[in-house]
Design a protein around this motif. Sequence first.
Motif, PDB file in Angstrom:
ATOM      1  N   HIS A   4       0.689  -1.042  -0.024  1.00  0.00           N
ATOM      2  CA  HIS A   4       0.005  -0.080   0.003  1.00  0.00           C
ATOM      3  C   HIS A   4       0.963   1.147  -0.107  1.00  0.00           C
ATOM      4  O   HIS A   4       0.363   2.257  -0.704  1.00  0.00           O
ATOM      5  N   LEU A   5       1.668   1.213   0.809  1.00  0.00           N
ATOM      6  CA  LEU A   5       2.905   2.360   0.759  1.00  0.00           C
ATOM      7  C   LEU A   5       3.653   2.720  -0.548  1.00  0.00           C
ATOM      8  O   LEU A   5       3.585   3.725  -1.020  1.00  0.00           O
ATOM      9  N   THR A   6       3.923   1.501  -1.202  1.00  0.00           N
ATOM     10  CA  THR A   6       4.204   1.540  -2.698  1.00  0.00           C
ATOM     11  C   THR A   6       3.261   2.225  -3.716  1.00  0.00           C
ATOM     12  O   THR A   6       3.611   3.224  -4.334  1.00  0.00           O
ATOM     13  N   ARG A   7       2.159   1.764  -3.627  1.00  0.00           N
ATOM     14  CA  ARG A   7       0.925   2.406  -4.368  1.00  0.00           C
ATOM     15  C   ARG A   7       0.951   3.706  -4.193  1.00  0.00           C
ATOM     16  O   ARG A   7       0.647   4.677  -4.930  1.00  0.00           O
ATOM     17  N   LEU A   8       0.836   4.351  -2.814  1.00  0.00           N
ATOM     18  CA  LEU A   8       0.698   5.498  -2.469  1.00  0.00           C
ATOM     19  C   LEU A   8       1.852   6.477  -3.008  1.00  0.00           C
ATOM     20  O   LEU A   8       1.519   7.617  -3.538  1.00  0.00           O
ATOM     21  N   ALA A   9       2.918   5.787  -2.849  1.00  0.00           N
ATOM     22  CA  ALA A   9       4.241   6.547  -3.168  1.00  0.00           C
ATOM     23  C   ALA A   9       4.095   6.854  -5.000  1.00  0.00           C
ATOM     24  O   ALA A   9       4.167   8.112  -5.455  1.00  0.00           O
ATOM     25  N   LEU A  10       3.403   5.832  -5.570  1.00  0.00           N
ATOM     26  CA  LEU A  10       3.181   6.150  -7.081  1.00  0.00           C
ATOM     27  C   LEU A  10       2.236   6.865  -7.339  1.00  0.00           C
ATOM     28  O   LEU A  10       2.350   7.801  -8.294  1.00  0.00           O
ATOM     29  N   LEU A  11       1.198   7.076  -6.539  1.00  0.00           N
ATOM     30  CA  LEU A  11       0.255   7.838  -6.865  1.00  0.00           C
ATOM     31  C   LEU A  11       0.548   9.298  -6.677  1.00  0.00           C
ATOM     32  O   LEU A  11       0.268  10.429  -7.164  1.00  0.00           O
ATOM     33  N   LEU A  12       1.330   9.540  -5.692  1.00  0.00           N
ATOM     34  CA  LEU A  12       1.941  10.824  -5.248  1.00  0.00           C
ATOM     35  C   LEU A  12       2.942  11.441  -6.318  1.00  0.00           C
ATOM     36  O   LEU A  12       2.826  12.676  -6.647  1.00  0.00           O
ATOM     37  N   ALA A  13       3.713  10.510  -6.869  1.00  0.00           N
ATOM     38  CA  ALA A  13       4.551  10.844  -8.165  1.00  0.00           C
ATOM     39  C   ALA A  13       3.725  11.289  -9.224  1.00  0.00           C
ATOM     40  O   ALA A  13       3.957  12.066  -9.832  1.00  0.00           O
ATOM     41  N   ALA A  14       2.510  10.417  -9.480  1.00  0.00           N
ATOM     42  CA  ALA A  14       1.924  10.674 -10.703  1.00  0.00           C
ATOM     43  C   ALA A  14       1.193  12.000 -10.491  1.00  0.00           C
ATOM     44  O   ALA A  14       1.165  12.897 -11.468  1.00  0.00           O
ATOM     45  N   ALA A  15       0.738  12.390  -9.204  1.00  0.00           N
ATOM     46  CA  ALA A  15       0.025  13.581  -9.036  1.00  0.00           C
ATOM     47  C   ALA A  15       1.044  14.742  -9.120  1.00  0.00           C
ATOM     48  O   ALA A  15       0.591  15.846  -9.833  1.00  0.00           O
ATOM     49  N   SER A  16       2.251  14.666  -8.675  1.00  0.00           N
ATOM     50  CA  SER A  16       3.281  15.667  -8.763  1.00  0.00           C
ATOM     51  C   SER A  16       3.698  15.962 -10.414  1.00  0.00           C
ATOM     52  O   SER A  16       3.976  17.088 -10.456  1.00  0.00           O
ATOM     53  N   VAL A  17       3.160  14.964 -11.127  1.00  0.00           N
ATOM     54  CA  VAL A  17       3.755  15.354 -12.708  1.00  0.00           C
ATOM     55  C   VAL A  17       2.351  15.760 -13.214  1.00  0.00           C
ATOM     56  O   VAL A  17       2.573  16.721 -14.110  1.00  0.00           O
ATOM     57  N   LEU A  18       1.369  15.333 -13.124  1.00  0.00           N
ATOM     58  CA  LEU A  18       0.011  15.719 -13.541  1.00  0.00           C
ATOM     59  C   LEU A  18      -0.310  17.216 -13.226  1.00  0.00           C
ATOM     60  O   LEU A  18      -1.001  17.775 -14.024  1.00  0.00           O
ATOM     61  N   PHE A  19      -0.134  17.450 -12.140  1.00  0.00           N
ATOM     62  CA  PHE A  19      -0.909  18.501 -11.134  1.00  0.00           C
ATOM     63  C   PHE A  19      -0.289  19.931 -12.223  1.00  0.00           C
ATOM     64  O   PHE A  19      -1.386  20.930 -12.415  1.00  0.00           O
ATOM     65  N   PRO A  20       0.920  20.021 -12.347  1.00  0.00           N
ATOM     66  CA  PRO A  20       1.512  21.249 -13.231  1.00  0.00           C
ATOM     67  C   PRO A  20       0.725  21.318 -14.667  1.00  0.00           C
ATOM     68  O   PRO A  20       0.312  22.449 -14.846  1.00  0.00           O
ATOM     69  N   PHE A  21       0.648  20.195 -15.380  1.00  0.00           N
ATOM     70  CA  PHE A  21      -0.143  20.184 -16.693  1.00  0.00           C
ATOM     71  C   PHE A  21      -1.599  20.745 -16.378  1.00  0.00           C
ATOM     72  O   PHE A  21      -2.140  21.538 -17.219  1.00  0.00           O
ATOM     73  N   LEU A  22      -2.344  20.103 -15.518  1.00  0.00           N
ATOM     74  CA  LEU A  22      -3.517  20.587 -15.118  1.00  0.00           C
ATOM     75  C   LEU A  22      -3.687  21.928 -14.784  1.00  0.00           C
ATOM     76  O   LEU A  22      -4.693  22.776 -15.282  1.00  0.00           O
ATOM     77  N   ALA A  23      -2.797  22.468 -14.250  1.00  0.00           N
ATOM     78  CA  ALA A  23      -2.982  23.850 -13.712  1.00  0.00           C
ATOM     79  C   ALA A  23      -2.616  24.805 -15.050  1.00  0.00           C
ATOM     80  O   ALA A  23      -3.134  25.834 -15.077  1.00  0.00           O
ATOM     81  N   ILE A  24      -1.659  24.322 -15.760  1.00  0.00           N
ATOM     82  CA  ILE A  24      -1.535  25.202 -17.020  1.00  0.00           C
ATOM     83  C   ILE A  24      -2.773  25.165 -17.888  1.00  0.00           C
ATOM     84  O   ILE A  24      -3.048  26.086 -18.453  1.00  0.00           O
ATOM     85  N   LEU A  25      -3.309  23.989 -18.235  1.00  0.00           N
ATOM     86  CA  LEU A  25      -4.656  23.953 -18.894  1.00  0.00           C
ATOM     87  C   LEU A  25      -5.701  24.830 -18.250  1.00  0.00           C
ATOM     88  O   LEU A  25      -6.173  25.403 -18.969  1.00  0.00           O
ATOM     89  N   SER A  26      -5.770  24.743 -17.093  1.00  0.00           N
ATOM     90  CA  SER A  26      -6.768  25.511 -16.220  1.00  0.00           C
ATOM     91  C   SER A  26      -6.573  27.112 -16.753  1.00  0.00           C
ATOM     92  O   SER A  26      -7.347  27.632 -16.789  1.00  0.00           O
ATOM     93  N   ALA A  27      -5.285  27.236 -16.626  1.00  0.00           N
ATOM     94  CA  ALA A  27      -4.989  28.699 -16.579  1.00  0.00           C
ATOM     95  C   ALA A  27      -5.162  29.083 -18.107  1.00  0.00           C
ATOM     96  O   ALA A  27      -5.493  30.245 -18.367  1.00  0.00           O
ATOM     97  N   ALA A  28      -4.832  28.308 -19.052  1.00  0.00           N
ATOM     98  CA  ALA A  28      -5.164  28.674 -20.359  1.00  0.00           C
ATOM     99  C   ALA A  28      -6.610  28.718 -20.839  1.00  0.00           C
ATOM    100  O   ALA A  28      -6.750  29.445 -21.903  1.00  0.00           O
ATOM    101  N   LEU A  29      -7.312  28.139 -20.225  1.00  0.00           N
ATOM    102  CA  LEU A  29      -8.925  28.207 -20.394  1.00  0.00           C
ATOM    103  C   LEU A  29      -9.654  29.360 -19.861  1.00  0.00           C
ATOM    104  O   LEU A  29     -10.884  29.550 -20.122  1.00  0.00           O
ATOM    105  N   GLN A  30      -8.888  30.239 -19.279  1.00  0.00           N
ATOM    106  CA  GLN A  30      -9.434  31.518 -18.393  1.00  0.00           C
ATOM    107  C   GLN A  30      -9.602  32.488 -19.320  1.00  0.00           C
ATOM    108  O   GLN A  30      -9.011  32.419 -20.425  1.00  0.00           O
ATOM    109  N   PRO A  31     -10.320  33.400 -19.176  1.00  0.00           N
ATOM    110  CA  PRO A  31     -10.780  34.603 -19.771  1.00  0.00           C
ATOM    111  C   PRO A  31      -9.367  35.453 -19.998  1.00  0.00           C
ATOM    112  O   PRO A  31      -8.708  35.695 -18.975  1.00  0.00           O
ATOM    113  N   PRO A  32      -9.164  35.999 -21.063  1.00  0.00           N
ATOM    114  CA  PRO A  32      -7.946  36.840 -21.193  1.00  0.00           C
ATOM    115  C   PRO A  32      -7.853  38.006 -20.183  1.00  0.00           C
ATOM    116  O   PRO A  32      -6.821  38.354 -19.820  1.00  0.00           O
TER     117      PRO A  32
END
Length: 268
Positions: A4-32
């Motif tokens: 379970h700790l291994t899976r949690l570590a993998l999930l945290l690692a995946a979130a740390s990679v995906l979160f910046p992309f989602l943040a940039i995508l969210s910012a790109a879709l905001q009004p100018p």
Amino acid sequence: MTKHLTRLALLLAAASVLFPFLAILSAALQPPTNLAPGLDWPSDPHWENFATAWTTAGFGSLLKSSAIVAVGVVPVAVVLSTLAGYGLATSRSRLKGVLFALLMVGLALPYEAIVIPLYYDLRSVGLLNSYWALILPLIGAYMPFGVFWMRAHFESLPPELTEAAAIDGASSWRTLVSVLLPTARPALTTLALLFFMWAWNQFLLALILIQDPAMRTAPAGLGKFVQQFGKNIPLLSAGTLIVITPIVLLYLFFQRHFVKGILQGAVK
């Protein structure tokens, strides 16, 4: 518990990679008009920001330039790295250690140290402000790492492979092509992906050696775009996603080969 700790570590690692992309995508879709976009998904996504960024910055020609440079660099650099790595791994010359050490000095040589003399050298031979001004220096700049990578791969192979080929009467070229290269596919794929990514993301040399804005690479064009629209965060975020999308798609397509090349060991 460990599972379970291994899976949690993998999930945290995946979130740390995906979160910046989602943040940039969210910012790109905001009004100018939103100069400080948060992390909330907009209720009315402005997908037109991508079209505006594409036409305003001329990303069509910029992506084309990056593709030309990358396609010009990768095949030549991979072939030369493979041949040099094979030679240094199988040669019995006493000078191969010295040659390899001199070549590795290139790994510690930053672009900033060579860009000015490189500018004058290319200007003297008439290659300034052309794609060759990027392709030729990048091939040379990537060679130290490529030779190091392929030499390590060939040295990790069991010596029985080359010995058996020699007993069968195979030449050095035949041994490389028919015996060793089939085992090097993950290593070659990984090296080609790294070279492509580095060439695609080239910024400094493209900014200095190419004066025509339309011929610069996408990251260099993005730098100019930032100067023009430094306060328009949604437009800048859209431009950033346009530049990094080809690299992300290429990595996802070759993901298995890339990971296998990184993790491959000495046992084949």
